[in-house]
Design a protein around this motif. Structure first.
Motif, mmCIF file in Angstrom:
data_model
loop_
_atom_site.group_PDB
_atom_site.id
_atom_site.type_symbol
_atom_site.label_atom_id
_atom_site.label_comp_id
_atom_site.label_asym_id
_atom_site.label_seq_id
_atom_site.Cartn_x
_atom_site.Cartn_y
_atom_site.Cartn_z
ATOM 1 N N THR A 1 143.761 -32.036 34.783
ATOM 2 C CA THR A 1 145.044 -32.518 35.290
ATOM 3 C C THR A 1 145.496 -31.628 36.434
ATOM 4 O OG1 THR A 1 145.652 -33.319 33.103
ATOM 5 C CG2 THR A 1 147.435 -33.022 34.690
ATOM 6 N N VAL A 2 145.711 -32.251 37.587
ATOM 7 C CA VAL A 2 146.228 -31.552 38.768
ATOM 8 C C VAL A 2 147.694 -31.927 38.876
ATOM 9 C CG1 VAL A 2 146.092 -31.310 41.270
ATOM 10 C CG2 VAL A 2 144.001 -31.626 39.943
ATOM 11 N N SER A 3 148.575 -30.927 38.876
ATOM 12 C CA SER A 3 150.002 -31.211 38.989
ATOM 13 C C SER A 3 150.660 -30.207 39.927
ATOM 14 C CB SER A 3 150.681 -31.177 37.618
ATOM 15 O OG SER A 3 150.525 -29.917 37.026
ATOM 16 N N ALA A 4 151.639 -30.706 40.665
ATOM 17 C CA ALA A 4 152.365 -29.864 41.620
ATOM 18 C C ALA A 4 153.688 -30.527 41.953
ATOM 19 C CB ALA A 4 151.546 -29.667 42.887
ATOM 20 N N THR A 5 154.609 -29.728 42.470
ATOM 21 C CA THR A 5 155.893 -30.241 42.926
ATOM 22 C C THR A 5 155.917 -30.185 44.439
ATOM 23 O OG1 THR A 5 156.964 -29.468 40.904
ATOM 24 C CG2 THR A 5 158.395 -29.956 42.790
ATOM 25 N N CYS A 6 156.248 -31.303 45.064
ATOM 26 C CA CYS A 6 156.264 -31.401 46.522
ATOM 27 C C CYS A 6 157.355 -30.503 47.101
ATOM 28 C CB CYS A 6 156.495 -32.849 46.944
ATOM 29 S SG CYS A 6 156.623 -33.072 48.733
ATOM 30 N N PRO A 7 157.006 -29.651 48.058
ATOM 31 C CA PRO A 7 158.016 -28.778 48.669
ATOM 32 C C PRO A 7 158.970 -29.533 49.590
ATOM 33 C CG PRO A 7 155.895 -28.458 49.728
ATOM 34 C CD PRO A 7 155.667 -29.380 48.580
ATOM 35 N N GLU A 8 158.612 -30.748 49.992
ATOM 36 C CA GLU A 8 159.463 -31.539 50.891
ATOM 37 C C GLU A 8 160.552 -32.298 50.140
ATOM 38 O OE1 GLU A 8 159.293 -31.534 54.287
ATOM 39 O OE2 GLU A 8 157.760 -29.990 54.045
ATOM 40 N N CYS A 9 160.166 -33.022 49.074
ATOM 41 C CA CYS A 9 161.131 -33.888 48.394
ATOM 42 C C CYS A 9 161.391 -33.507 46.939
ATOM 43 C CB CYS A 9 160.658 -35.346 48.471
ATOM 44 S SG CYS A 9 159.211 -35.711 47.451
ATOM 45 N N GLY A 10 160.583 -32.603 46.384
ATOM 46 C CA GLY A 10 160.780 -32.160 45.004
ATOM 47 C C GLY A 10 160.150 -33.071 43.959
ATOM 48 N N HIS A 11 159.443 -34.120 44.397
ATOM 49 C CA HIS A 11 158.785 -35.043 43.474
ATOM 50 C C HIS A 11 157.607 -34.343 42.796
ATOM 51 C CE1 HIS A 11 157.504 -38.979 41.956
ATOM 52 N NE2 HIS A 11 156.270 -38.630 42.285
ATOM 53 N N ARG A 12 157.457 -34.530 41.501
ATOM 54 C CA ARG A 12 156.336 -33.935 40.763
ATOM 55 C C ARG A 12 155.165 -34.913 40.795
ATOM 56 N NH1 ARG A 12 154.556 -30.133 37.515
ATOM 57 N NH2 ARG A 12 153.412 -30.635 35.623
ATOM 58 N N THR A 13 154.029 -34.429 41.256
ATOM 59 C CA THR A 13 152.813 -35.225 41.348
ATOM 60 C C THR A 13 151.856 -34.765 40.269
ATOM 61 O OG1 THR A 13 153.085 -35.445 43.735
ATOM 62 C CG2 THR A 13 150.885 -35.817 42.870
ATOM 63 N N GLU A 14 151.250 -35.730 39.585
ATOM 64 C CA GLU A 14 150.282 -35.392 38.546
ATOM 65 C C GLU A 14 149.152 -36.415 38.591
ATOM 66 O OE1 GLU A 14 151.630 -33.890 34.678
ATOM 67 O OE2 GLU A 14 150.424 -35.503 33.814
ATOM 68 N N ALA A 15 147.918 -35.931 38.553
ATOM 69 C CA ALA A 15 146.753 -36.806 38.579
ATOM 70 C C ALA A 15 145.694 -36.267 37.633
ATOM 71 C CB ALA A 15 146.193 -36.904 39.990
ATOM 72 N N HIS A 16 144.944 -37.162 37.021
ATOM 73 C CA HIS A 16 143.887 -36.796 36.094
ATOM 74 C C HIS A 16 142.547 -37.133 36.734
ATOM 75 C CE1 HIS A 16 146.921 -36.265 32.990
ATOM 76 N NE2 HIS A 16 147.456 -37.379 33.448
ATOM 77 N N HIS A 17 141.608 -36.191 36.667
ATOM 78 C CA HIS A 17 140.302 -36.362 37.293
ATOM 79 C C HIS A 17 139.196 -35.947 36.337
ATOM 80 C CE1 HIS A 17 142.182 -36.770 41.259
ATOM 81 N NE2 HIS A 17 142.909 -35.718 40.956
ATOM 82 N N THR A 18 138.047 -36.589 36.455
ATOM 83 C CA THR A 18 136.864 -36.152 35.715
ATOM 84 C C THR A 18 136.288 -34.930 36.416
ATOM 85 O OG1 THR A 18 135.349 -37.495 37.022
ATOM 86 C CG2 THR A 18 136.290 -38.516 35.021
ATOM 87 N N LYS A 19 135.346 -34.276 35.771
ATOM 88 C CA LYS A 19 134.694 -33.106 36.366
ATOM 89 C C LYS A 19 134.044 -33.485 37.694
ATOM 90 C CE LYS A 19 130.658 -31.805 35.114
ATOM 91 N NZ LYS A 19 129.399 -31.294 34.598
ATOM 92 N N GLU A 20 133.370 -34.618 37.739
ATOM 93 C CA GLU A 20 132.686 -35.057 38.956
ATOM 94 C C GLU A 20 133.677 -35.329 40.079
ATOM 95 O OE1 GLU A 20 132.117 -36.393 35.876
ATOM 96 O OE2 GLU A 20 130.186 -35.422 35.523
ATOM 97 N N ALA A 21 134.802 -35.962 39.755
ATOM 98 C CA ALA A 21 135.832 -36.258 40.762
ATOM 99 C C ALA A 21 136.460 -34.970 41.289
ATOM 100 C CB ALA A 21 136.902 -37.176 40.183
ATOM 101 N N MET A 22 136.664 -33.993 40.418
ATOM 102 C CA MET A 22 137.223 -32.701 40.846
ATOM 103 C C MET A 22 136.256 -31.996 41.786
ATOM 104 S SD MET A 22 140.292 -32.023 39.682
ATOM 105 C CE MET A 22 140.502 -30.260 39.715
ATOM 106 N N GLN A 23 134.964 -32.002 41.448
ATOM 107 C CA GLN A 23 133.976 -31.348 42.299
ATOM 108 C C GLN A 23 133.915 -32.015 43.663
ATOM 109 O OE1 GLN A 23 130.598 -31.552 39.627
ATOM 110 N NE2 GLN A 23 130.761 -29.369 39.182
ATOM 111 N N GLU A 24 133.971 -33.339 43.677
ATOM 112 C CA GLU A 24 133.909 -34.071 44.945
ATOM 113 C C GLU A 24 135.162 -33.852 45.786
ATOM 114 O OE1 GLU A 24 133.882 -38.671 46.368
ATOM 115 O OE2 GLU A 24 132.570 -38.158 44.687
ATOM 116 N N ALA A 25 136.307 -33.900 45.167
ATOM 117 C CA ALA A 25 137.574 -33.799 45.899
ATOM 118 C C ALA A 25 137.932 -32.366 46.294
ATOM 119 C CB ALA A 25 138.708 -34.400 45.068
ATOM 120 N N PHE A 26 137.687 -31.398 45.407
ATOM 121 C CA PHE A 26 138.184 -30.049 45.630
ATOM 122 C C PHE A 26 137.115 -28.966 45.667
ATOM 123 C CE2 PHE A 26 141.546 -32.352 43.196
ATOM 124 C CZ PHE A 26 142.425 -32.530 44.238
#
Length: 72
Positions: free
Chosen positions: A6-31
């Protein structure tokens, strides 16, 4: 069962909390093993970076456990 991160963060611009769930393969590809994650806010579309230890501590720990290719 596939491991999910689970990748989660709060946007410094608007304060909206973003949360996304990724598999191991998706995490390796994206990050990969980057020290910072580039995140796009779903609310205001601002792009920002978050240290991987804050955005997904579980992925940060996982990256330290897997062997990295030797520098040639």
């Amino acid at each position: 069962m596939t491991k999910e991160f689970t990748v989660s963060a709060t946007c410094p611009e608007c304060g909206h909390r973003t949360e996304a769930h990724h598999t191991k393969e998706a995490m390796q590809e994206a990050f990969g093993n980057d020290a910072t994650l580039k995140i796009l806010c779903a609310h205001c579309q601002a792009s920002f970076e978050q240290p991987v230890g804050l955005a997904c501590a579980e992925w940060d720990e996982y990256c330290h456990e897997i062997p990295l290719p030797a520098d040639v």
